[in-house]
Design a protein around this motif. Structure first.
Motif, mmCIF file in Angstrom:
data_model
loop_
_atom_site.group_PDB
_atom_site.id
_atom_site.type_symbol
_atom_site.label_atom_id
_atom_site.label_comp_id
_atom_site.label_asym_id
_atom_site.label_seq_id
_atom_site.Cartn_x
_atom_site.Cartn_y
_atom_site.Cartn_z
ATOM 1 N N SER A 196 -59.726 36.578 -27.940
ATOM 2 C CA SER A 196 -58.337 36.221 -27.633
ATOM 3 C C SER A 196 -57.359 37.184 -28.292
ATOM 4 O O SER A 196 -56.300 37.488 -27.746
ATOM 5 C CB SER A 196 -58.047 34.783 -28.062
ATOM 6 O OG SER A 196 -58.126 34.623 -29.465
ATOM 7 N N TYR A 206 -46.655 36.011 -28.683
ATOM 8 C CA TYR A 206 -48.021 35.719 -28.275
ATOM 9 C C TYR A 206 -48.738 34.988 -29.410
ATOM 10 O O TYR A 206 -48.329 35.066 -30.573
ATOM 11 C CB TYR A 206 -48.767 37.010 -27.918
ATOM 12 C CG TYR A 206 -48.288 37.638 -26.635
ATOM 13 C CD1 TYR A 206 -49.031 37.549 -25.467
ATOM 14 C CD2 TYR A 206 -47.063 38.311 -26.585
ATOM 15 C CE1 TYR A 206 -48.587 38.104 -24.275
ATOM 16 C CE2 TYR A 206 -46.609 38.875 -25.393
ATOM 17 C CZ TYR A 206 -47.373 38.768 -24.253
ATOM 18 O OH TYR A 206 -46.926 39.308 -23.071
ATOM 19 N N ILE A 252 -57.045 40.280 -26.130
ATOM 20 C CA ILE A 252 -56.165 40.028 -24.985
ATOM 21 C C ILE A 252 -54.705 40.032 -25.419
ATOM 22 O O ILE A 252 -53.847 40.647 -24.771
ATOM 23 C CB ILE A 252 -56.525 38.684 -24.326
ATOM 24 C CG1 ILE A 252 -57.912 38.765 -23.688
ATOM 25 C CG2 ILE A 252 -55.480 38.291 -23.277
ATOM 26 C CD1 ILE A 252 -58.464 37.424 -23.241
ATOM 27 N N MET A 287 -51.870 42.574 -23.960
ATOM 28 C CA MET A 287 -50.750 42.037 -23.181
ATOM 29 C C MET A 287 -49.406 42.292 -23.872
ATOM 30 O O MET A 287 -48.391 42.502 -23.211
ATOM 31 C CB MET A 287 -50.950 40.542 -22.949
ATOM 32 C CG MET A 287 -52.111 40.203 -22.027
ATOM 33 S SD MET A 287 -51.966 40.960 -20.379
ATOM 34 C CE MET A 287 -53.131 42.314 -20.520
ATOM 35 N N ASP A 325 -53.022 32.331 -19.702
ATOM 36 C CA ASP A 325 -54.323 33.017 -19.697
ATOM 37 C C ASP A 325 -54.290 34.344 -20.430
ATOM 38 O O ASP A 325 -55.342 34.923 -20.736
ATOM 39 C CB ASP A 325 -54.782 33.248 -18.256
ATOM 40 C CG ASP A 325 -55.155 31.958 -17.546
ATOM 41 O OD1 ASP A 325 -55.388 30.949 -18.247
ATOM 42 O OD2 ASP A 325 -55.200 31.953 -16.303
ATOM 43 N N PHE A 326 -53.094 34.855 -20.710
ATOM 44 C CA PHE A 326 -52.950 36.140 -21.397
ATOM 45 C C PHE A 326 -52.397 35.968 -22.808
ATOM 46 O O PHE A 326 -51.846 36.907 -23.386
ATOM 47 C CB PHE A 326 -52.064 37.071 -20.572
ATOM 48 C CG PHE A 326 -52.608 37.345 -19.195
ATOM 49 C CD1 PHE A 326 -53.775 38.075 -19.039
ATOM 50 C CD2 PHE A 326 -51.982 36.831 -18.071
ATOM 51 C CE1 PHE A 326 -54.297 38.321 -17.786
ATOM 52 C CE2 PHE A 326 -52.500 37.075 -16.802
ATOM 53 C CZ PHE A 326 -53.661 37.819 -16.662
ATOM 54 N N GLN A 327 -52.530 34.762 -23.363
ATOM 55 C CA GLN A 327 -52.155 34.444 -24.752
ATOM 56 C C GLN A 327 -50.642 34.461 -24.989
ATOM 57 O O GLN A 327 -50.202 34.478 -26.131
ATOM 58 C CB GLN A 327 -52.839 35.398 -25.746
ATOM 59 C CG GLN A 327 -54.361 35.467 -25.635
ATOM 60 C CD GLN A 327 -55.048 34.112 -25.837
ATOM 61 O OE1 GLN A 327 -55.948 33.742 -25.111
ATOM 62 N NE2 GLN A 327 -54.614 33.368 -26.834
ATOM 63 N N LYS A 328 -49.857 34.422 -23.931
ATOM 64 C CA LYS A 328 -48.399 34.410 -24.073
ATOM 65 C C LYS A 328 -47.914 32.984 -24.298
ATOM 66 O O LYS A 328 -48.334 32.057 -23.613
ATOM 67 C CB LYS A 328 -47.735 34.994 -22.826
ATOM 68 C CG LYS A 328 -46.234 35.213 -22.968
ATOM 69 C CD LYS A 328 -45.691 35.976 -21.773
ATOM 70 C CE LYS A 328 -44.210 36.290 -21.940
ATOM 71 N NZ LYS A 328 -43.693 37.098 -20.813
#
Length: 302
Positions: free
Chosen positions: A285, A267, A288, A292, A257-260
């Motif tokens: 995105s 990322y 984010i 992150m 959910d955090f683009q990791k």
């Protein structure tokens, strides 16, 4: 200057997602390098839509303004080049470019997009993003009430037809071969007066990317104003996969959910990691991913 310097973050891909990630990082005083060769997948599209404050603006204009704003932050640098290889070193990552640059960073963000695989239909690629379109939300309003084709089959064609049916009542599904709808789908299409044409397509006649006719292999021609097409894609860059990033069944880079991604320190954002393909989503995105990545740098050092 980028030589002999380890950046906090290298962003591979400098379109909407990459620039958005860079802004978040630049505002946190991170040393960032964006690598991009200026060839976004939507460069043929005349106008961008469904993005508040930018509705109807040419994509290249949005990107240029974004680049100018991002480069106002002194810690962000831009390299006009193409990343061809990446590797993990002991304490960092290294990206190698087409022009022979070798640049290191603590973290990586891939905003590399996807590459559409065009069918062997004469005229198709010339119309792609202009009158052969992929998304009702991005392009549908401009063709409301007009004669519309859908080049797809089965569940994909049925899904697109259900969306487009709200915009026009002049719809034909062009399966270019035997259709494979289940009985319930066929009945719903018939109820909504959606025609199914199974004859194979040979050509799209057009004027500067604007469709005139779809030509079939039996030499019949049908005039359309727009055609939706669901076509396959591949990742624009193979570097994430080469570094071990997992891909989804659909071929996108797998992110949380955090683009990791599945690899620590990497990322991904934008079209390479989601089915929601739009400028607005790419910007969101990217924001984010930038935030992150900054948080991960903080956790490493605080």
């Amino acid at each position: 200057m980028i030589d002999n310097k380890t950046f906090d973050v290298i962003i591979v891909g400098g379109s909407y997602a990459g620039l958005s990630a860079a802004m978040a990082l630049g505002r946190s005083l991170r040393n960032v390098l964006i690598i991009d060769n200026g060839k976004p997948c939507n460069r043929q599209t005349p106008y961008s839509h469904n993005f508040i404050t930018q509705d109807g603006i040419k994509p290249s204009v949005i990107a240029q303004k974004a680049k100018e704003e991002v480069l106002n932050y002194d810690t962000i640098k831009f390299l006009n080049d193409f990343a061809i290889r990446g590797q993990k070193t002991k304490n960092s990552f290294e990206i190698i470019t087409e022009n022979g640059k070798k640049i290191k960073s603590k973290k990586l963000i891939f905003s590399t997009g996807i590459k559409d695989t065009m069918p062997e239909i004469k005229g198709f690629s010339d119309c792609w993003g202009i009158s052969v379109i992929h998304c009702p939300y991005c392009h549908g309003f401009e063709f409301k009430g007009q004669k519309t084709g859908i080049i797809a089959n089965g569940n994909t064609a049925f899904h697109v037809a259900s969306l487009v049916n709200n915009l026009t009542d002049k719809i034909s599904i062009l399966t270019s071969g035997k259709s494979n709808f289940i009985t319930e789908q066929t009945e719903k299409l018939k109820k909504n007066n959606i025609e199914i044409i199974e004859t194979e397509i040979s050509e799209i006649e057009h004027n500067n990317g604007n469709i005139n006719n779809v030509v079939f292999k039996n030499e019949k021609k049908i005039n359309f104003d727009a055609v939706y097409a669901a076509i396959p894609f591949v990742q624009h860059s193979n570097i994430p996969a080469s570094l071990g990033c997992k891909l989804t069944e659909q071929g996108h880079i797998e992110v949380d959910d955090f683009q990791k991604t599945s690899i620590e320190g990497i990322y991904a954002c934008g079209d390479n990691s989601t089915r929601m393909r739009s400028v607005a989503n790419a910007v969101a995105s990217g924001n984010i991913a930038g935030a992150m990545t900054n948080m991960e740098l903080i956790n490493d050092n605080f």
